[in-house]
Design a protein around this motif. Sequence first.
Motif, PDB file in Angstrom:
ATOM      1  N   LEU A 131      -4.527  -8.788  10.165  1.00  0.00           N
ATOM      2  CA  LEU A 131      -3.581  -7.740   9.792  1.00  0.00           C
ATOM      3  C   LEU A 131      -4.247  -6.367   9.823  1.00  0.00           C
ATOM      4  O   LEU A 131      -3.673  -5.402  10.328  1.00  0.00           O
ATOM      5  CB  LEU A 131      -3.014  -8.021   8.403  1.00  0.00           C
ATOM      6  CG  LEU A 131      -2.011  -7.027   7.859  1.00  0.00           C
ATOM      7  CD1 LEU A 131      -0.769  -7.015   8.724  1.00  0.00           C
ATOM      8  CD2 LEU A 131      -1.659  -7.371   6.433  1.00  0.00           C
ATOM      9  N   MET A 132      -5.477  -6.272   9.338  1.00  0.00           N
ATOM     10  CA  MET A 132      -6.167  -4.986   9.334  1.00  0.00           C
ATOM     11  C   MET A 132      -6.513  -4.531  10.755  1.00  0.00           C
ATOM     12  O   MET A 132      -6.453  -3.342  11.054  1.00  0.00           O
ATOM     13  CB  MET A 132      -7.432  -5.063   8.474  1.00  0.00           C
ATOM     14  CG  MET A 132      -7.135  -5.185   6.992  1.00  0.00           C
ATOM     15  SD  MET A 132      -6.058  -3.886   6.364  1.00  0.00           S
ATOM     16  CE  MET A 132      -7.094  -2.462   6.558  1.00  0.00           C
ATOM     17  N   VAL A 133      -6.843  -5.473  11.644  1.00  0.00           N
ATOM     18  CA  VAL A 133      -7.100  -5.098  13.039  1.00  0.00           C
ATOM     19  C   VAL A 133      -5.833  -4.516  13.649  1.00  0.00           C
ATOM     20  O   VAL A 133      -5.861  -3.477  14.304  1.00  0.00           O
ATOM     21  CB  VAL A 133      -7.611  -6.310  13.854  1.00  0.00           C
ATOM     22  CG1 VAL A 133      -7.558  -6.026  15.347  1.00  0.00           C
ATOM     23  CG2 VAL A 133      -9.030  -6.656  13.448  1.00  0.00           C
ATOM     24  N   LEU A 134      -4.699  -5.170  13.427  1.00  0.00           N
ATOM     25  CA  LEU A 134      -3.446  -4.696  14.013  1.00  0.00           C
ATOM     26  C   LEU A 134      -3.012  -3.360  13.421  1.00  0.00           C
ATOM     27  O   LEU A 134      -2.393  -2.552  14.096  1.00  0.00           O
ATOM     28  CB  LEU A 134      -2.349  -5.734  13.829  1.00  0.00           C
ATOM     29  CG  LEU A 134      -2.535  -7.025  14.620  1.00  0.00           C
ATOM     30  CD1 LEU A 134      -1.363  -7.969  14.367  1.00  0.00           C
ATOM     31  CD2 LEU A 134      -2.676  -6.762  16.099  1.00  0.00           C
ATOM     32  N   ARG A 135      -3.334  -3.091  12.175  1.00  0.00           N
ATOM     33  CA  ARG A 135      -2.990  -1.801  11.575  1.00  0.00           C
ATOM     34  C   ARG A 135      -3.950  -0.696  11.998  1.00  0.00           C
ATOM     35  O   ARG A 135      -3.593   0.481  11.986  1.00  0.00           O
ATOM     36  CB  ARG A 135      -3.004  -1.911  10.046  1.00  0.00           C
ATOM     37  CG  ARG A 135      -1.850  -2.689   9.493  1.00  0.00           C
ATOM     38  CD  ARG A 135      -1.887  -2.695   7.988  1.00  0.00           C
ATOM     39  NE  ARG A 135      -0.756  -3.422   7.437  1.00  0.00           N
ATOM     40  CZ  ARG A 135      -0.526  -3.532   6.144  1.00  0.00           C
ATOM     41  NH1 ARG A 135      -1.352  -2.974   5.276  1.00  0.00           N
ATOM     42  NH2 ARG A 135       0.516  -4.204   5.711  1.00  0.00           N
ATOM     43  N   THR A 136      -5.169  -1.044  12.346  1.00  0.00           N
ATOM     44  CA  THR A 136      -6.169  -0.051  12.712  1.00  0.00           C
ATOM     45  C   THR A 136      -5.948   0.495  14.120  1.00  0.00           C
ATOM     46  O   THR A 136      -6.287   1.652  14.393  1.00  0.00           O
ATOM     47  CB  THR A 136      -7.579  -0.661  12.581  1.00  0.00           C
ATOM     48  OG1 THR A 136      -7.737  -1.144  11.246  1.00  0.00           O
ATOM     49  CG2 THR A 136      -8.661   0.353  12.863  1.00  0.00           C
ATOM     50  N   ILE A 137      -5.375  -0.290  15.017  1.00  0.00           N
ATOM     51  CA  ILE A 137      -5.179   0.154  16.401  1.00  0.00           C
ATOM     52  C   ILE A 137      -4.302   1.409  16.474  1.00  0.00           C
ATOM     53  O   ILE A 137      -4.699   2.406  17.089  1.00  0.00           O
ATOM     54  CB  ILE A 137      -4.633  -0.995  17.271  1.00  0.00           C
ATOM     55  CG1 ILE A 137      -5.700  -2.077  17.419  1.00  0.00           C
ATOM     56  CG2 ILE A 137      -4.198  -0.497  18.644  1.00  0.00           C
ATOM     57  CD1 ILE A 137      -5.194  -3.359  18.038  1.00  0.00           C
ATOM     58  N   PRO A 138      -3.112   1.434  15.856  1.00  0.00           N
ATOM     59  CA  PRO A 138      -2.331   2.679  15.907  1.00  0.00           C
ATOM     60  C   PRO A 138      -3.011   3.848  15.193  1.00  0.00           C
ATOM     61  O   PRO A 138      -2.881   5.000  15.618  1.00  0.00           O
ATOM     62  CB  PRO A 138      -1.014   2.320  15.210  1.00  0.00           C
ATOM     63  CG  PRO A 138      -0.950   0.853  15.190  1.00  0.00           C
ATOM     64  CD  PRO A 138      -2.350   0.364  15.223  1.00  0.00           C
ATOM     65  N   ALA A 139      -3.751   3.554  14.124  1.00  0.00           N
ATOM     66  CA  ALA A 139      -4.468   4.628  13.420  1.00  0.00           C
ATOM     67  C   ALA A 139      -5.529   5.239  14.326  1.00  0.00           C
ATOM     68  O   ALA A 139      -5.704   6.465  14.358  1.00  0.00           O
ATOM     69  CB  ALA A 139      -5.098   4.088  12.144  1.00  0.00           C
ATOM     70  N   ALA A 140      -6.237   4.420  15.092  1.00  0.00           N
ATOM     71  CA  ALA A 140      -7.272   4.937  15.996  1.00  0.00           C
ATOM     72  C   ALA A 140      -6.655   5.793  17.106  1.00  0.00           C
ATOM     73  O   ALA A 140      -7.180   6.855  17.443  1.00  0.00           O
ATOM     74  CB  ALA A 140      -8.068   3.783  16.594  1.00  0.00           C
ATOM     75  N   PHE A 141      -5.526   5.359  17.654  1.00  0.00           N
ATOM     76  CA  PHE A 141      -4.862   6.156  18.680  1.00  0.00           C
ATOM     77  C   PHE A 141      -4.331   7.464  18.100  1.00  0.00           C
ATOM     78  O   PHE A 141      -4.342   8.498  18.759  1.00  0.00           O
ATOM     79  CB  PHE A 141      -3.730   5.364  19.341  1.00  0.00           C
ATOM     80  CG  PHE A 141      -4.200   4.474  20.446  1.00  0.00           C
ATOM     81  CD1 PHE A 141      -4.445   4.989  21.704  1.00  0.00           C
ATOM     82  CD2 PHE A 141      -4.413   3.135  20.231  1.00  0.00           C
ATOM     83  CE1 PHE A 141      -4.893   4.183  22.728  1.00  0.00           C
ATOM     84  CE2 PHE A 141      -4.854   2.312  21.251  1.00  0.00           C
ATOM     85  CZ  PHE A 141      -5.104   2.832  22.502  1.00  0.00           C
ATOM     86  N   SER A 142      -3.873   7.428  16.874  1.00  0.00           N
ATOM     87  CA  SER A 142      -3.372   8.639  16.236  1.00  0.00           C
ATOM     88  C   SER A 142      -4.501   9.637  15.970  1.00  0.00           C
ATOM     89  O   SER A 142      -4.320  10.845  16.122  1.00  0.00           O
ATOM     90  CB  SER A 142      -2.670   8.257  14.928  1.00  0.00           C
ATOM     91  OG  SER A 142      -2.195   9.384  14.273  1.00  0.00           O
TER      92      SER A 142
END
Length: 168
Positions: A131-142
């Motif tokens: 879950l944390m990996v999937l939430r981190t991907i959009p944060a990194a792109f942002s």
Amino acid sequence: AVPSKPPCYHTVMLHSGSLRVFRRIRAALVALFPATRGARMLFIGLLALGVFLRTAGLAWGIPPRDNAPSFYHDEGHVLSHVEQSNETFRQQFDWYELIRPVFLFRAIGRPLILFGRSFGWDDGGTRIFELMVLRTIPAAFSIAALLAVYAVGRALGGVRTGLWALAL
């Protein structure tokens, strides 16, 4: 004494080519920072604020480790597609899925999840790591988008416009 054999030509060229690319990336990042001290401090402060706002709520809704996490409906859906085999994924979506976000999560998230599992970062049944990996991907792109917006603003109107664009 036996003379040492000179390094392979391709090895030297690969090494010098990668150094050239690294130097170009470094030069671009150095050029991104404002020249004056005040503008640089404002840039760092705005960037730090943006990173904080994008990462502060990543763990929201995750229960303690002894409870199973309750995914949002879209997170559970995306995680199920990330963990599917390649054949099942292709049968279900075919190739048009390459333009949708599920493929991005699958292309980036699946290797990260497998990497984390190989080091034992996954805790088994709770799936908090996934879950944390999937939430981190959009944060990194942002966060990368923050730098891109600043760079475009700076290119169009100078440092002051770039800082205003970053602040927005």
